[in-house]
Enzyme design. Structure first.
Site, PDB file in Angstrom:
ATOM      1  N   TYR A   1      -0.143  -0.889 -12.234  1.00 20.16           N
ATOM      2  CA  TYR A   1      -1.580  -0.829 -12.521  1.00 20.16           C
ATOM      3  C   TYR A   1      -1.862  -0.149 -13.857  1.00 20.16           C
ATOM      4  O   TYR A   1      -2.846   0.580 -14.000  1.00 20.16           O
ATOM      5  CB  TYR A   1      -2.340  -0.154 -11.364  1.00 20.16           C
ATOM      6  CG  TYR A   1      -2.119  -0.869 -10.039  1.00 20.16           C
ATOM      7  CD1 TYR A   1      -2.651  -2.142  -9.832  1.00 20.16           C
ATOM      8  CD2 TYR A   1      -1.355  -0.307  -9.029  1.00 20.16           C
ATOM      9  CE1 TYR A   1      -2.422  -2.827  -8.656  1.00 20.16           C
ATOM     10  CE2 TYR A   1      -1.117  -0.986  -7.844  1.00 20.16           C
ATOM     11  CZ  TYR A   1      -1.660  -2.250  -7.663  1.00 20.16           C
ATOM     12  OH  TYR A   1      -1.436  -2.934  -6.493  1.00 20.16           O
TER      13      TYR A   1
ATOM     14  N   CYS B   1     -13.611   5.307 -27.897  1.00 16.85           N
ATOM     15  CA  CYS B   1     -14.920   5.956 -27.996  1.00 16.85           C
ATOM     16  C   CYS B   1     -15.628   5.972 -26.638  1.00 16.85           C
ATOM     17  O   CYS B   1     -16.604   5.249 -26.412  1.00 16.85           O
ATOM     18  CB  CYS B   1     -15.757   5.256 -29.050  1.00 16.85           C
ATOM     19  SG  CYS B   1     -14.907   5.279 -30.624  1.00 16.85           S
ATOM     20  N   GLU B   2     -15.083   6.750 -25.728  1.00 16.97           N
ATOM     21  CA  GLU B   2     -15.644   6.950 -24.384  1.00 16.97           C
ATOM     22  C   GLU B   2     -15.197   8.333 -23.922  1.00 16.97           C
ATOM     23  O   GLU B   2     -14.017   8.670 -24.072  1.00 16.97           O
ATOM     24  CB  GLU B   2     -15.038   5.953 -23.368  1.00 16.97           C
ATOM     25  CG  GLU B   2     -15.339   4.507 -23.590  1.00 16.97           C
ATOM     26  CD  GLU B   2     -16.724   4.097 -23.128  1.00 16.97           C
ATOM     27  OE1 GLU B   2     -17.330   4.842 -22.333  1.00 16.97           O
ATOM     28  OE2 GLU B   2     -17.176   3.038 -23.571  1.00 16.97           O
TER      29      GLU B   2
ATOM     30  N   GLY C   1       0.761  -1.244   0.000  1.00 14.45           N
ATOM     31  CA  GLY C   1       0.000   0.000   0.000  1.00 14.45           C
ATOM     32  C   GLY C   1       0.786   1.284   0.000  1.00 14.45           C
ATOM     33  O   GLY C   1       0.202   2.359  -0.174  1.00 14.45           O
TER      34      GLY C   1
ATOM     35  N   GLY D   1       3.394  -3.482  -3.816  1.00 15.92           N
ATOM     36  CA  GLY D   1       3.194  -3.586  -5.256  1.00 15.92           C
ATOM     37  C   GLY D   1       3.628  -2.296  -5.937  1.00 15.92           C
ATOM     38  O   GLY D   1       4.748  -2.164  -6.425  1.00 15.92           O
ATOM     39  N   ARG D   2       2.724  -1.303  -5.896  1.00 10.58           N
ATOM     40  CA  ARG D   2       2.965  -0.024  -6.563  1.00 10.58           C
ATOM     41  C   ARG D   2       4.336   0.590  -6.246  1.00 10.58           C
ATOM     42  O   ARG D   2       5.015   1.091  -7.138  1.00 10.58           O
ATOM     43  CB  ARG D   2       1.873   0.958  -6.128  1.00 10.58           C
ATOM     44  CG  ARG D   2       1.890   2.295  -6.834  1.00 10.58           C
ATOM     45  CD  ARG D   2       0.948   3.288  -6.143  1.00 10.58           C
ATOM     46  NE  ARG D   2      -0.335   2.714  -5.830  1.00 10.58           N
ATOM     47  CZ  ARG D   2      -1.393   2.744  -6.649  1.00 10.58           C
ATOM     48  NH1 ARG D   2      -1.312   3.342  -7.802  1.00 10.58           N
ATOM     49  NH2 ARG D   2      -2.522   2.179  -6.276  1.00 10.58           N
TER      50      ARG D   2
ATOM     51  N   TYR E   1      -9.851   5.899 -11.542  1.00 12.39           N
ATOM     52  CA  TYR E   1      -9.690   6.539 -10.230  1.00 12.39           C
ATOM     53  C   TYR E   1      -9.494   8.044 -10.327  1.00 12.39           C
ATOM     54  O   TYR E   1      -9.014   8.662  -9.363  1.00 12.39           O
ATOM     55  CB  TYR E   1      -8.458   5.985  -9.494  1.00 12.39           C
ATOM     56  CG  TYR E   1      -8.224   4.506  -9.527  1.00 12.39           C
ATOM     57  CD1 TYR E   1      -9.037   3.630  -8.805  1.00 12.39           C
ATOM     58  CD2 TYR E   1      -7.164   3.974 -10.257  1.00 12.39           C
ATOM     59  CE1 TYR E   1      -8.779   2.273  -8.808  1.00 12.39           C
ATOM     60  CE2 TYR E   1      -6.907   2.607 -10.266  1.00 12.39           C
ATOM     61  CZ  TYR E   1      -7.725   1.759  -9.543  1.00 12.39           C
ATOM     62  OH  TYR E   1      -7.464   0.420  -9.540  1.00 12.39           O
TER      63      TYR E   1
ATOM     64  N   ARG F   1      -5.861   4.097 -15.309  1.00  8.71           N
ATOM     65  CA  ARG F   1      -5.991   4.717 -13.985  1.00  8.71           C
ATOM     66  C   ARG F   1      -6.753   6.043 -13.992  1.00  8.71           C
ATOM     67  O   ARG F   1      -7.570   6.281 -13.093  1.00  8.71           O
ATOM     68  CB  ARG F   1      -4.627   4.870 -13.311  1.00  8.71           C
ATOM     69  CG  ARG F   1      -3.922   3.517 -13.082  1.00  8.71           C
ATOM     70  CD  ARG F   1      -2.633   3.644 -12.296  1.00  8.71           C
ATOM     71  NE  ARG F   1      -2.876   4.193 -10.991  1.00  8.71           N
ATOM     72  CZ  ARG F   1      -2.658   5.457 -10.640  1.00  8.71           C
ATOM     73  NH1 ARG F   1      -2.134   6.315 -11.505  1.00  8.71           N
ATOM     74  NH2 ARG F   1      -2.948   5.881  -9.440  1.00  8.71           N
TER      75      ARG F   1
HETATM   76  C1  LIG Z   1      -3.059  -4.931  -4.184  1.00  7.37           C
HETATM   77  C2  LIG Z   1      -2.586  -5.572  -2.945  1.00  7.37           C
HETATM   78  C3  LIG Z   1      -1.319  -5.293  -2.442  1.00  7.37           C
HETATM   79  C4  LIG Z   1      -0.393  -4.278  -3.054  1.00  7.37           C
HETATM   80  O1  LIG Z   1      -0.860  -2.983  -2.936  1.00  7.37           O
HETATM   81  P1  LIG Z   1       0.054  -1.753  -3.402  1.00  7.37           P
HETATM   82  O2  LIG Z   1      -0.741  -0.562  -3.091  1.00  7.37           O
HETATM   83  O3  LIG Z   1       0.268  -1.916  -4.868  1.00  7.37           O
HETATM   84  O4  LIG Z   1       1.339  -1.836  -2.648  1.00  7.37           O
HETATM   85  C5  LIG Z   1      -0.902  -5.983  -1.310  1.00  7.37           C
HETATM   86  N1  LIG Z   1      -1.702  -6.894  -0.705  1.00  7.37           N
HETATM   87  C6  LIG Z   1      -2.925  -7.187  -1.167  1.00  7.37           C
HETATM   88  C7  LIG Z   1      -3.743  -8.184  -0.459  1.00  7.37           C
HETATM   89  C8  LIG Z   1      -3.419  -6.526  -2.291  1.00  7.37           C
HETATM   90  O5  LIG Z   1      -4.647  -6.812  -2.729  1.00  7.37           O
END
Ligand SMILES: *Cc1c(COP(=O)(O)O)cnc(C)c1O
Length: 427
Positions: free
Chosen positions: A383, A355-356, A247, A286-287, A327, A323
């Protein structure tokens, strides 16, 4: 116009008036491979990972890259070779880990809707842990494991009910979220899990949201989680690991998330103070590992002046960069080759060919561009490609991984025929 600054992108920079990805001139890559084109920097991925590794130095910690952020095989290889495990959310992602040579024992399986087939597949592969998201899933998983004469390693995803202060669509740890189990139910559900013959309780996990730019929600979530760990262990259930999810945000637009190592210094101080510093730790970023390691190169097709708005129509669209449409997200958009700076730019909405009306990539951007110029959409490593679609029968873009002065094609551009492979004509 002056050249834009590229905060948060140390491995993408201007040399003279030309944008470079590490040592490669971006315009030359686009000339060779065409547009839209994703370009990733391997050094950027590894330096983002290194910040976490520094933070965890001397600890028993496992970093599981949340691969839904960018699941291209070569990207997975970079993280697998650097020692990462993977946080997966489907059987398909498990197959990608295996195809990329990742270590399945370092795989954790999250997600609210795992099917029995996916459970069997993951048990047969020997993954490290199932992050279970409901009581019903515990019962099903236990049954599937017993049929295979196995015990499934499980952690339960708990909702610590803290507000990550991010976009509601990427906020996952509040009451009313579809994810995880409620904090107040967790002890009872752990006792249920411990009673099931097909399960082996190995940990606890949480994931409170995405693009989090403050330390406070993490510190609050950690306190809530450690309260629970104490209660669960007092009931005689040992938790070998604690998983704090992912996150952590990145700098898209003057965002100032903490650095991963600084954040973990704070979090580890709290863990130590509460006596859990020696526990096996897991995280699922992730991100923050890939977001600012990628850019998307696009060509300006048309300029369309209007009474209320000027449009800059580019060859990348919401199917490549979902994105903004999903969002209202912001991506910086910068020139690939800034020609002799003119006095001023023009304000454009940067839009794609789909086309949106939702197909916009940037609003109210000051640009000095002509048709045929290339633009770089920044912060496109997370993403974007992993959410890309074939809407409007647009083939997905090509992807390159740059490593110093070497650029490797890691995904071929999809043809129209690729997009309808598997479809059947009527007789
Ligand atoms: C998407 C997700 C992550 C990664 O989130 P990031 O914001 O990309 O770091 C980690 N754990 C779970 C369970 C997720 O669904």
């Amino acid at each position: 116009m002056p050249l834009p600054v590229l905060p948060g992108h140390p491995h993408f920079s201007y040399q003279g008036n030309a944008l470079f990805a590490e040592a490669m001139r971006v315009s030359e890559l686009a000339a060779t491979y065409g547009t839209p084109l994703f370009i990733y920097s391997k050094a950027a991925m590894l330096s983002a990972l290194a910040a976490y590794q520094r933070g965890f130095e001397g600890r028993d910690a496992q970093i599981c890259y949340a691969m839904k952020a960018n699941s291209s095989l070569a990207v997975l290889q970079v993280f697998a070779r650097a020692g990462c495990g993977f946080d997966i959310v489907s059987g398909g992602e498990l197959e990608r880990v295996q195809a990329a040579g990742g270590d399945v024992r370092k795989v954790i399986f999250s997600g609210v809707g795992k099917t029995r087939a996916e459970m069997r597949q993951a048990l047969a592969a020997g993954i490290g842990c199932f992050n279970v998201e409901s009581e019903a899933e515990l019962d099903v998983l236990s049954g599937v494991a017993l049929e295979m004469k196995l015990r499934a390693p499980v952690s339960i995803r708990v909702n610590p009910n803290v507000d990550p202060k991010t976009h509601p669509y990427i906020s996952t740890g509040l009451k009313g979220s579809k994810f995880g189990v409620a904090h107040e139910d967790a002890l009872r559900i752990y006792q249920h899990a411990a009673s099931l013959q097909g399960l082996k309780v190995v940990g606890i996990d949480c994931h409170i949201g995405s693009q989090i730019t403050e330390a406070t929600p993490y510190l609050d979530a950690m306190d809530r989680m450690l309260d629970l760990v104490a209660a669960i262990e007092a009931a005689g259930i040992t938790l070998a690991h604690i998983d704090f999810g992912g996150g952590l945000g990145i700098n898209y637009n003057d965002d100032t998330p903490p650095e991963a190592d600084a954040l973990w210094r704070q979090l580890l101080a709290k863990l130590d103070a509460r006596g859990y510093g020696g526990r096996k730790l897991m995280i699922e970023p992730g991100r923050s590992l890939v977001g600012n390691a990628g850019i998307c190169i696009t060509e300006v097709l048309y300029l369309k002046p209007g009474e209320q708005k000027n449009f800059c129509i580019i060859d990348a669209a919401m199917n490549d960069l979902p994105r903004p449409a999903m969002y209202q997200a912001f991506h910086a958009i910068v020139p690939v080759e800034a020609l002799a700076p003119k006095a001023e730019g023009v304000v454009y909405d940067v839009v794609g060919p789909v086309c949106e009306s939702g197909d916009w990539i940037g609003r109210d951007r000051v640009l000095d561009v002509a048709p045929g110029d290339q633009l770089a959409v920044m912060s496109a490593g997370a993403y974007c490609m992993s959410m890309a679609s074939n809407y409007n029968t647009r083939g997905r873009a090509a992807e390159l991984l740059v490593d110093g002065d070497v650029a490797r094609l890691i995904r071929e551009r999809e043809s129209a025929a690729d997009t309808f492979r598997g479809e059947l004509l009527l007789p």
